[in-house]
Write a protein that holds these residues in place. Sequence first.
Motif, PDB file in Angstrom:
ATOM      1  N   LYS A   1      -9.676  -8.634   1.725  1.00  0.00           N
ATOM      2  CA  LYS A   1     -10.557  -8.553   0.940  1.00  0.00           C
ATOM      3  C   LYS A   1     -11.799  -8.662   1.094  1.00  0.00           C
ATOM      4  O   LYS A   1     -12.488  -7.682  -0.158  1.00  0.00           O
ATOM      5  CB  LYS A   1     -10.413 -10.048   0.181  1.00  0.00           C
ATOM      6  CG  LYS A   1     -10.675 -10.662  -0.813  1.00  0.00           C
ATOM      7  CD  LYS A   1     -11.324 -11.746  -1.931  1.00  0.00           C
ATOM      8  CE  LYS A   1     -12.613 -12.116  -2.830  1.00  0.00           C
ATOM      9  NZ  LYS A   1     -11.932 -13.677  -3.202  1.00  0.00           N
ATOM     10  N   ALA A   2     -12.184  -8.416   2.244  1.00  0.00           N
ATOM     11  CA  ALA A   2     -13.141  -7.948   2.553  1.00  0.00           C
ATOM     12  C   ALA A   2     -13.436  -6.755   2.905  1.00  0.00           C
ATOM     13  O   ALA A   2     -14.533  -5.985   2.177  1.00  0.00           O
ATOM     14  CB  ALA A   2     -13.582  -9.361   4.189  1.00  0.00           C
ATOM     15  N   TYR A   3     -12.142  -5.909   3.144  1.00  0.00           N
ATOM     16  CA  TYR A   3     -12.422  -5.169   3.202  1.00  0.00           C
ATOM     17  C   TYR A   3     -12.478  -4.309   2.559  1.00  0.00           C
ATOM     18  O   TYR A   3     -13.188  -3.121   1.860  1.00  0.00           O
ATOM     19  CB  TYR A   3     -11.089  -3.874   3.677  1.00  0.00           C
ATOM     20  CG  TYR A   3     -11.653  -3.296   5.345  1.00  0.00           C
ATOM     21  CD1 TYR A   3     -11.560  -2.451   6.095  1.00  0.00           C
ATOM     22  CD2 TYR A   3     -11.121  -4.412   6.443  1.00  0.00           C
ATOM     23  CE1 TYR A   3     -11.743  -1.875   6.528  1.00  0.00           C
ATOM     24  CE2 TYR A   3     -10.476  -3.796   7.356  1.00  0.00           C
ATOM     25  CZ  TYR A   3     -11.144  -2.798   8.000  1.00  0.00           C
ATOM     26  OH  TYR A   3     -11.096  -2.687   9.570  1.00  0.00           O
ATOM     27  N   PHE A   4     -11.878  -4.383   1.116  1.00  0.00           N
ATOM     28  CA  PHE A   4     -12.690  -4.223  -0.347  1.00  0.00           C
ATOM     29  C   PHE A   4     -13.535  -4.433  -1.454  1.00  0.00           C
ATOM     30  O   PHE A   4     -13.448  -3.367  -2.406  1.00  0.00           O
ATOM     31  CB  PHE A   4     -10.642  -4.208  -0.986  1.00  0.00           C
ATOM     32  CG  PHE A   4      -9.219  -3.530  -0.786  1.00  0.00           C
ATOM     33  CD1 PHE A   4      -9.287  -2.302  -1.353  1.00  0.00           C
ATOM     34  CD2 PHE A   4      -8.445  -4.601  -0.224  1.00  0.00           C
ATOM     35  CE1 PHE A   4      -8.224  -1.414  -1.336  1.00  0.00           C
ATOM     36  CE2 PHE A   4      -7.851  -3.664  -0.004  1.00  0.00           C
ATOM     37  CZ  PHE A   4      -7.005  -2.262  -0.644  1.00  0.00           C
ATOM     38  N   GLU A   5     -13.890  -5.755  -0.823  1.00  0.00           N
ATOM     39  CA  GLU A   5     -15.153  -5.944  -1.938  1.00  0.00           C
ATOM     40  C   GLU A   5     -16.286  -5.239  -0.890  1.00  0.00           C
ATOM     41  O   GLU A   5     -17.326  -4.794  -1.751  1.00  0.00           O
ATOM     42  CB  GLU A   5     -15.587  -6.922  -1.048  1.00  0.00           C
ATOM     43  CG  GLU A   5     -14.829  -8.178  -2.210  1.00  0.00           C
ATOM     44  CD  GLU A   5     -15.232  -9.779  -1.857  1.00  0.00           C
ATOM     45  OE1 GLU A   5     -14.372 -10.429  -2.295  1.00  0.00           O
ATOM     46  OE2 GLU A   5     -15.909  -9.921  -0.385  1.00  0.00           O
ATOM     47  N   GLY A   6     -15.829  -4.624  -0.457  1.00  0.00           N
ATOM     48  CA  GLY A   6     -17.423  -3.291   0.427  1.00  0.00           C
ATOM     49  C   GLY A   6     -16.961  -1.502  -0.326  1.00  0.00           C
ATOM     50  O   GLY A   6     -17.435  -0.816   0.173  1.00  0.00           O
TER      51      GLY A   6
ATOM     52  N   ASP B   1      -5.957   0.171  10.577  1.00  0.00           N
ATOM     53  CA  ASP B   1      -6.609   1.585  10.399  1.00  0.00           C
ATOM     54  C   ASP B   1      -6.123   1.877   9.126  1.00  0.00           C
ATOM     55  O   ASP B   1      -6.745   3.029   8.557  1.00  0.00           O
ATOM     56  CB  ASP B   1      -5.392   2.116  11.327  1.00  0.00           C
ATOM     57  CG  ASP B   1      -5.510   3.541  11.463  1.00  0.00           C
ATOM     58  OD1 ASP B   1      -6.553   3.365  11.820  1.00  0.00           O
ATOM     59  OD2 ASP B   1      -4.725   3.989  11.700  1.00  0.00           O
ATOM     60  N   PHE B   2      -5.695   1.976   8.241  1.00  0.00           N
ATOM     61  CA  PHE B   2      -5.611   2.149   7.062  1.00  0.00           C
ATOM     62  C   PHE B   2      -5.977   1.178   6.016  1.00  0.00           C
ATOM     63  O   PHE B   2      -6.893   2.261   5.706  1.00  0.00           O
ATOM     64  CB  PHE B   2      -3.817   1.565   6.229  1.00  0.00           C
ATOM     65  CG  PHE B   2      -3.293   1.706   4.638  1.00  0.00           C
ATOM     66  CD1 PHE B   2      -3.603   3.116   4.569  1.00  0.00           C
ATOM     67  CD2 PHE B   2      -3.858   0.760   3.861  1.00  0.00           C
ATOM     68  CE1 PHE B   2      -2.713   3.263   3.051  1.00  0.00           C
ATOM     69  CE2 PHE B   2      -3.410   1.279   2.859  1.00  0.00           C
ATOM     70  CZ  PHE B   2      -3.267   1.936   2.139  1.00  0.00           C
ATOM     71  N   LEU B   3      -6.762   0.314   6.175  1.00  0.00           N
ATOM     72  CA  LEU B   3      -7.566  -0.049   5.494  1.00  0.00           C
ATOM     73  C   LEU B   3      -8.863   0.767   5.663  1.00  0.00           C
ATOM     74  O   LEU B   3     -10.284   1.245   5.358  1.00  0.00           O
ATOM     75  CB  LEU B   3      -7.914  -1.829   5.301  1.00  0.00           C
ATOM     76  CG  LEU B   3      -6.984  -2.167   5.000  1.00  0.00           C
ATOM     77  CD1 LEU B   3      -7.225  -3.952   4.895  1.00  0.00           C
ATOM     78  CD2 LEU B   3      -7.053  -1.630   3.780  1.00  0.00           C
ATOM     79  N   TYR B   4      -9.227   0.793   7.039  1.00  0.00           N
ATOM     80  CA  TYR B   4     -10.962   1.420   7.972  1.00  0.00           C
ATOM     81  C   TYR B   4     -10.581   2.943   7.102  1.00  0.00           C
ATOM     82  O   TYR B   4     -11.446   3.389   7.176  1.00  0.00           O
ATOM     83  CB  TYR B   4     -10.437   1.671   9.912  1.00  0.00           C
ATOM     84  CG  TYR B   4     -11.022   2.558   9.862  1.00  0.00           C
ATOM     85  CD1 TYR B   4     -12.759   2.632   9.931  1.00  0.00           C
ATOM     86  CD2 TYR B   4     -10.778   3.965  10.423  1.00  0.00           C
ATOM     87  CE1 TYR B   4     -13.411   3.421  10.844  1.00  0.00           C
ATOM     88  CE2 TYR B   4     -11.505   5.326  10.891  1.00  0.00           C
ATOM     89  CZ  TYR B   4     -12.157   4.598  11.103  1.00  0.00           C
ATOM     90  OH  TYR B   4     -13.446   5.427  11.675  1.00  0.00           O
ATOM     91  N   HIS B   5      -9.442   3.927   7.049  1.00  0.00           N
ATOM     92  CA  HIS B   5      -9.255   5.014   6.672  1.00  0.00           C
ATOM     93  C   HIS B   5      -9.687   5.506   5.102  1.00  0.00           C
ATOM     94  O   HIS B   5     -10.343   6.466   4.539  1.00  0.00           O
ATOM     95  CB  HIS B   5      -7.487   5.468   6.674  1.00  0.00           C
ATOM     96  CG  HIS B   5      -7.759   5.840   8.460  1.00  0.00           C
ATOM     97  ND1 HIS B   5      -7.357   5.495   9.659  1.00  0.00           N
ATOM     98  CD2 HIS B   5      -7.728   7.752   8.821  1.00  0.00           C
ATOM     99  CE1 HIS B   5      -6.881   6.528  10.455  1.00  0.00           C
ATOM    100  NE2 HIS B   5      -7.193   7.760  10.215  1.00  0.00           N
TER     101      HIS B   5
ATOM    102  N   LYS C   1     -11.492   2.983   3.412  1.00  0.00           N
ATOM    103  CA  LYS C   1     -12.878   3.266   3.394  1.00  0.00           C
ATOM    104  C   LYS C   1     -13.865   3.805   3.731  1.00  0.00           C
ATOM    105  O   LYS C   1     -14.917   4.811   3.358  1.00  0.00           O
ATOM    106  CB  LYS C   1     -13.390   1.881   4.100  1.00  0.00           C
ATOM    107  CG  LYS C   1     -14.754   1.267   3.913  1.00  0.00           C
ATOM    108  CD  LYS C   1     -15.270   0.237   5.045  1.00  0.00           C
ATOM    109  CE  LYS C   1     -16.814   0.044   5.034  1.00  0.00           C
ATOM    110  NZ  LYS C   1     -16.836  -1.491   5.812  1.00  0.00           N
ATOM    111  N   ALA C   2     -13.415   4.444   4.946  1.00  0.00           N
ATOM    112  CA  ALA C   2     -13.953   6.340   5.142  1.00  0.00           C
ATOM    113  C   ALA C   2     -13.787   7.155   4.210  1.00  0.00           C
ATOM    114  O   ALA C   2     -14.407   7.832   4.020  1.00  0.00           O
ATOM    115  CB  ALA C   2     -13.078   6.004   6.699  1.00  0.00           C
TER     116      ALA C   2
END
Length: 387
Positions: free
Chosen positions: A348-353, A316-320, A322-323
Motif C-alpha cells: 500500500k505504501a508503494y502505491f500511495e506514492g 522488485d516489481f513495485l520498484y520498477h 514506481k520508477a
Amino acid sequence: MSNFKITDDVVYIGCDDKYLDLFEGQYIIPNGVSYNSYLIKDEKICVMDTADERVTEKWFKNLEEALEGKAPDYLVVSHMEPDHASNIQRFSEKYPEAKIVGNAKTFVFYKQFFNDDITSKTVVVKEGDVLDLGSHKLHFVMAPMVHWPEVMVEYDEKDKILFSADGFGKFGALDADEDWACEARRYFFNIVGKYGAQVQALLKKAAALDIEIICPLHGPVLNDNLGYYIDKYNVWSSYTPEDKGIMIAYASMHGNTAEAAKKLGEILKEKGAEKVVVCDLAREDMAEAIEDAFRYNRLVVCSPTYDAGLFPVVEDFLYHLKAKTYQSRKVGLVENGTWAPASGRLMKAYFEGMKNISLCENTVTIKSALNGESLKALEALAEELVK
C-alpha cells in the motif's frame, strides 16, 4: 539484414544483432535487436547515426557499399547512447572531412565517451535549425528526455521522413516474425516509459509535420498506417490503459499465495471480467510483467510476508512500477503471512506514492492458507474490481 532503399535517396545501412542476450544489460531479447542507421544521398551525403560496437565491421561494410566510392559530408548524431553512437570516433577517423552534427548536449556527452577532439568539425544545431543537403532539407526537433537529455529527431521535408531516434522503436531483429505492438510496448514502458510527458511534448511537435515514413533507431521502418503507431504512442505516453482487463501479479513461497491468486482469477472470470492475466513474478520476465501492468486498467498484487517485509521479487516489481511512473489504475492487494502479515501495508505504501492510483477498499489477508473467511474476502475484492 543488408542495405535496402527506403526512398530513391534514402538507404537503410543498419545491422541486426541476433546474439545479444540482454539489451541494456537487463532486458531479454529472444529475437535480437536491430541497430538502425540511414544514408541520405544528395548533393551532400549525410549519415544518420552510427551503430553499436558489436556490429562495427558490418556497419562500416554497409556504409561503404551504400556510398559507392563517395565520401560522406555529414554524420547526424540523434542520440549519444552507445548502441547508436559507438562508432562516431571511428567514423571521424575514416572520413576526416565529414562534419559531425549534434546539439550542445550531444558534444558534452561525446567528450565523456571519447578522448579525441572533434571541435573543428562539429556543427551545433538547435530547435528549428535546418541542414541543407540539396533537395533534402533536415529540420531539427529537440526531444529532451526521450529518453536522454540530448536526444533530437530530424524531419526530411522532401521525402516526409521522421528520423525518430529511439521513438517508435522495438525489440527484435528486422526479420523477426512477431507482432509489432507486443515488443514495441515492452520496449516503450521499460526503456522510455518514465518519460511519458516528454513523449507527449514530442508528439505535439510531430503533429505539425506531414509525415509519411518513420525511421526509428530500433525496429522496422514504418511507412503504412502511421496513425496506428502514433495512436499507440499517444496512449502509452499518456499512461492511459490500453485495454480493459485485470493483471494478477503474485509470488509464492510454498504455493498458498499462488493458489489464492489463481482462485481470484477464476472468481473474476465468473463475474464477467473482460480479460484476466495471472503472472508469477518469480518466473515471468520482469519486463513482460511491467508491460502487462501498464497495458491493463486494473492490477492485483499478491505477496507473502518475507523477513517481515515484501517477498523480494514483488518488491522488485513495485520498484520498477514506481520508477516507470505507473499511474491512473485501480489496484487491489492480497497479503499472506503465518504470524505477522506485513506485505499488505508495505505494498500500500508503494502505491500511495504513485499518481492517480485507486486502491481497493480492503486488503485481503490470508493467514497461511485459504479458508472460508479469506475466500469471502477474495469474492468481495473481485466484486470491487469488476464494478
